[in-house]
Design an enzyme around this catalytic site. Structure first.
Site, PDB file in Angstrom:
ATOM      1  N   ASP A 115       0.746  -1.246   0.105  1.00 11.19           N
ATOM      2  CA  ASP A 115      -0.028  -0.006  -0.040  1.00 11.19           C
ATOM      3  C   ASP A 115       0.958   1.337   0.096  1.00 11.19           C
ATOM      4  O   ASP A 115       0.371   2.271  -0.614  1.00 11.19           O
ATOM      5  CB  ASP A 115      -0.888   0.075   1.274  1.00 11.19           C
ATOM      6  CG  ASP A 115      -2.176  -0.887   1.291  1.00 11.19           C
ATOM      7  OD1 ASP A 115      -2.203  -1.449  -0.150  1.00 11.19           O
ATOM      8  OD2 ASP A 115      -2.615  -1.128   2.162  1.00 11.19           O
ATOM      9  N   ASP A 150     -23.207  47.462   9.274  1.00 12.73           N
ATOM     10  CA  ASP A 150     -24.038  47.513   9.991  1.00 12.73           C
ATOM     11  C   ASP A 150     -23.551  47.441  11.499  1.00 12.73           C
ATOM     12  O   ASP A 150     -22.831  46.596  11.780  1.00 12.73           O
ATOM     13  CB  ASP A 150     -25.651  46.790   9.703  1.00 12.73           C
ATOM     14  CG  ASP A 150     -26.144  47.210   8.461  1.00 12.73           C
ATOM     15  OD1 ASP A 150     -25.749  48.172   7.897  1.00 12.73           O
ATOM     16  OD2 ASP A 150     -26.817  46.313   7.843  1.00 12.73           O
ATOM     17  N   LYS A 175     -28.353  51.456  11.589  1.00 15.35           N
ATOM     18  CA  LYS A 175     -29.355  50.306  11.285  1.00 15.35           C
ATOM     19  C   LYS A 175     -29.466  49.743  12.633  1.00 15.35           C
ATOM     20  O   LYS A 175     -29.227  48.602  13.189  1.00 15.35           O
ATOM     21  CB  LYS A 175     -29.213  49.348  10.484  1.00 15.35           C
ATOM     22  CG  LYS A 175     -29.526  49.905   8.989  1.00 15.35           C
ATOM     23  CD  LYS A 175     -30.320  48.989   8.002  1.00 15.35           C
ATOM     24  CE  LYS A 175     -30.477  49.459   6.807  1.00 15.35           C
ATOM     25  NZ  LYS A 175     -29.283  50.251   6.315  1.00 15.35           N
ATOM     26  N   MET A 224     -36.883  41.049  14.780  1.00 14.01           N
ATOM     27  CA  MET A 224     -37.492  42.313  15.253  1.00 14.01           C
ATOM     28  C   MET A 224     -38.876  42.375  15.850  1.00 14.01           C
ATOM     29  O   MET A 224     -39.716  43.191  15.636  1.00 14.01           O
ATOM     30  CB  MET A 224     -37.349  43.391  13.824  1.00 14.01           C
ATOM     31  CG  MET A 224     -35.853  43.343  13.507  1.00 14.01           C
ATOM     32  SD  MET A 224     -36.055  44.135  11.553  1.00 14.01           S
ATOM     33  CE  MET A 224     -36.762  42.842  10.565  1.00 14.01           C
TER      34      MET A 224
HETATM   35  C1  LIG Z   1     -32.569  43.932  10.600  1.00 12.98           C
HETATM   36  S1  LIG Z   1     -32.633  42.004  10.644  1.00 12.98           S
HETATM   37  C2  LIG Z   1     -31.670  41.387  10.001  1.00 12.98           C
HETATM   38  C3  LIG Z   1     -31.944  39.935   9.867  1.00 12.98           C
HETATM   39  C4  LIG Z   1     -30.533  39.456   9.167  1.00 12.98           C
HETATM   40  N1  LIG Z   1     -30.304  39.530   7.860  1.00 12.98           N
HETATM   41  C5  LIG Z   1     -30.467  37.804   9.436  1.00 12.98           C
HETATM   42  O1  LIG Z   1     -30.677  37.208   8.073  1.00 12.98           O
HETATM   43  O2  LIG Z   1     -30.465  37.025  10.321  1.00 12.98           O
HETATM   44  C6  LIG Z   1     -32.257  42.228  12.389  1.00 12.98           C
HETATM   45  C7  LIG Z   1     -33.012  41.089  13.172  1.00 12.98           C
HETATM   46  O3  LIG Z   1     -32.494  39.999  13.220  1.00 12.98           O
HETATM   47  C8  LIG Z   1     -32.600  39.386  14.485  1.00 12.98           C
HETATM   48  N2  LIG Z   1     -31.359  38.984  14.729  1.00 12.98           N
HETATM   49  C9  LIG Z   1     -29.814  39.207  14.206  1.00 12.98           C
HETATM   50  N3  LIG Z   1     -29.008  38.496  14.642  1.00 12.98           N
HETATM   51  C10 LIG Z   1     -29.229  38.164  15.834  1.00 12.98           C
HETATM   52  C11 LIG Z   1     -28.589  37.495  16.901  1.00 12.98           C
HETATM   53  N4  LIG Z   1     -27.336  37.369  16.716  1.00 12.98           N
HETATM   54  N5  LIG Z   1     -29.357  37.194  18.024  1.00 12.98           N
HETATM   55  C12 LIG Z   1     -30.743  37.347  17.878  1.00 12.98           C
HETATM   56  N6  LIG Z   1     -31.305  37.687  17.001  1.00 12.98           N
HETATM   57  C13 LIG Z   1     -30.807  38.228  15.851  1.00 12.98           C
HETATM   58  C14 LIG Z   1     -33.158  40.089  15.607  1.00 12.98           C
HETATM   59  O4  LIG Z   1     -34.509  39.894  15.548  1.00 12.98           O
HETATM   60  C15 LIG Z   1     -32.744  41.446  14.862  1.00 12.98           C
HETATM   61  O5  LIG Z   1     -33.700  42.261  15.400  1.00 12.98           O
END
Ligand SMILES: C[S@@+](CC[C@H](N)C(=O)[O-])C[C@H]1O[C@@H](n2cnc3c(N)ncnc32)[C@H](O)[C@@H]1O
Length: 473
Positions: free
Chosen positions: A22, A247, A269, A382
């Site tokens: 091998d 962000d 944001k 959110m």
């Molecule tokens: C503007 S949105 C963005 C979502 C993001 N684009 C995603 O795909 O997760 C923001 C929300 O995502 C959620 N989020 C994002 N990161 C998080 C984390 N590490 N823990 C808990 N919630 C989270 C929360 O509800 C927050 O208010």
């Protein structure tokens, strides 16, 4: 330096492997990759070697090794399990100044096989001079993750243009400048996305025209916070950026990984705190790219899930700016995994709905009738501020007040917190535990599994990050 790293061209060159098992087979395959003319000497051979012999890919000599087998050879490997035979090969090869490698016997090696990162034609060889092969292998694994697969095709494409460029640009300085421009252009990303003919076309155009620096935008999802959840592609593009537009949701640990000398622009944001209006962010991306910059537009989670990525990419497309989109792990997937809550489960939830608690001011009211159905999971982004409304509407439309809920704050991060309870007390839980953003609400029978599974989730993440807390409701 104990060994000088050189790359040898073995095309049709005679090499010898002493051994028929091998190990000999493995070494023989390495030589065949380099198209060497391989001869093997042994009293008998394993089936795979016999097959290679029958296919005329190697020459098999059924014999005990003797010094005449070394005649005309450039390299020799001793791969038998007989110490005295290996020693004999070593001594006789050395006496004739033939490079020799005795497998697993470093003092008897005048050449060694390094660990290889293969992005043909780019090849990276790593050696610890036989002192720490496992460490060398680990380094190789690191490089494997860092060096993108498209480097090989890119090098091949560039290689196919070398003569043409040499004819067209006679001075060395001009040629160097030209290649610098090429590697900063979207030729690279075209190869990366597999469109080599578009890349070749663009290379032609760059050669014809006096090239202007060309910008592009990488719209990258950074995941929910743990840097180990970044994709390889995200990491590679973050390292190429001249400017990073980010962000608040992108964690500090992830921001540590962007190119050191990149300019950083925060466009805010947070709910109620849009430090830069969306249309200004859109325009900023276009302007930066038109200045020839590589712009990393990095967002929390996935850019296309409640991330306004769609709006930004539309504006880039309208302005004919090149872009790439790199998906990220969305909060629902990341937070639920780190909290030990499977979003679907055959016994509890056959469907999952992603919901935003924060619609546009003039936006439609959510379809509460559909959201209140049992045996499904709601992942609500959110939703903290609107939780009294969410709770009231779901109950009003028939969801049971005892439906399990989980609130995951700072999911996947070092300070992750998980609070569990029932739908009937959702808003109260949020207030009582002073839940802050970012937080994700999970509503549905699966939330009850957190009690059972979060410990295992915790163990699986030992090397990293989140330390999910037990439900405190
Ligand atoms: C503007 S949105 C963005 C979502 C993001 N684009 C995603 O795909 O997760 C923001 C929300 O995502 C959620 N989020 C994002 N990161 C998080 C984390 N590490 N823990 C808990 N919630 C989270 C929360 O509800 C927050 O208010």
């Amino acid at each position: 330096m104990q060994y000088l790293p050189i790359f040898t061209k073995l095309d049709n060159k005679p090499v010898l492997v002493v051994g028929g098992g091998d190990v000999a087979l493995r070494k023989c395959r390495a030589f065949l990759k380099a198209r060497a003319a391989v001869t093997l000497v042994a009293p008998d051979f394993c089936d795979e070697l016999v097959e290679l012999g029958n296919n005329n890919e190697v020459t098999l000599v059924e014999a005990y090794f003797n010094e005449h087998h070394l005649d005309g050879m450039m390299l020799v490997i001793a791969a038998t399990d007989l110490e005295d035979v290996n020693a004999q090969v070593y001594e006789q090869a050395n006496a004739r100044n033939i490079f020799v490698n005795v497998v697993d016997d470093q003092p008897k090696c005048s050449f060694i096989f390094p660990s290889i990162v293969d992005r043909d034609p780019i090849t990276i060889a790593i050696s610890s001079a036989g002192t720490a092969p496992v460490l060398a292998r680990r380094l190789r694994e690191k490089l494997e993750t860092l060096i993108p697969q498209h480097i090989g095709p890119l090098a091949s494409l560039v290689g196919s243009f070398r003569d043409k460029v040499k004819q067209r640009l006679t001075s060395f300085a001009d040629r160097r400048q030209f290649w610098e421009t090429v590697f900063d252009s979207s030729v690279v990303s075209k190869v990366q996305t597999g469109d080599t003919s578009a890349a070749a076309e663009q290379l032609e155009q760059l050669l014809d025209a006096k090239p202007e620096p060309e910008g592009e935008v990488y719209v990258i999802g950074a995941g929910p916070g743990d840097p180990e959840l970044l994709t390889l592609k995200a990491l590679q593009l973050m390292q190429q950026a001249d400017v990073v537009v980010y962000d608040y949701l992108v964690s500090d640990e992830i921001m540590e990984l962007v190119r050191r000398d990149a300019d950083l622009i925060c466009v805010g944001k947070r709910l109620g705190d849009h430090s830069v209006a969306q249309q200004d962010t859109n325009q900023m991306l276009v302007d930066l790219a038109k200045q020839g910059k590589k712009v990393c537009r990095i967002k929390g989670g996935d850019p296309f899930i409640y991330g306004r990525g769609g709006e930004e990419v539309q504006v880039l497309a309208q302005n004919q700016v090149s872009y790439q989109i790199v998906p990220g792990i969305t909060a629902a997937a990341g937070c639920s995994a780190y909290a030990g809550i499977p979003l679907t489960h055959r016994d509890h939830a056959q469907a999952i709905q992603f919901v935003t608690g924060h619609c546009k001011k003039d936006g439609q009211e959510l379809d509460w009738q559909s959201l209140a159905k049992p045996n499904q999971t709601l992942a609500i982004y959110m939703g903290v501020i609107k939780s009294p409304h969410i709770q009231a509407q779901l109950l009003k439309h028939g969801r049971d007040a005892d439906t399990p809920v989980a609130i995951i704050e700072n999911g996947t991060r070092k300070n992750q917190r998980v609070v569990t309870g029932k739908l009937g007390e959702l808003a109260d839980l949020i207030e009582r535990h002073s839940i802050i953003s970012p937080a994700l609400l999970i509503i549905g029978e699966v939330a009850s599994l957190h009690e059972q599974l979060h410990w295992f989730g915790e163990k699986a993440q030992t090397s990293s990050f989140a330390q999910p807390l037990t439900g405190v409701a």
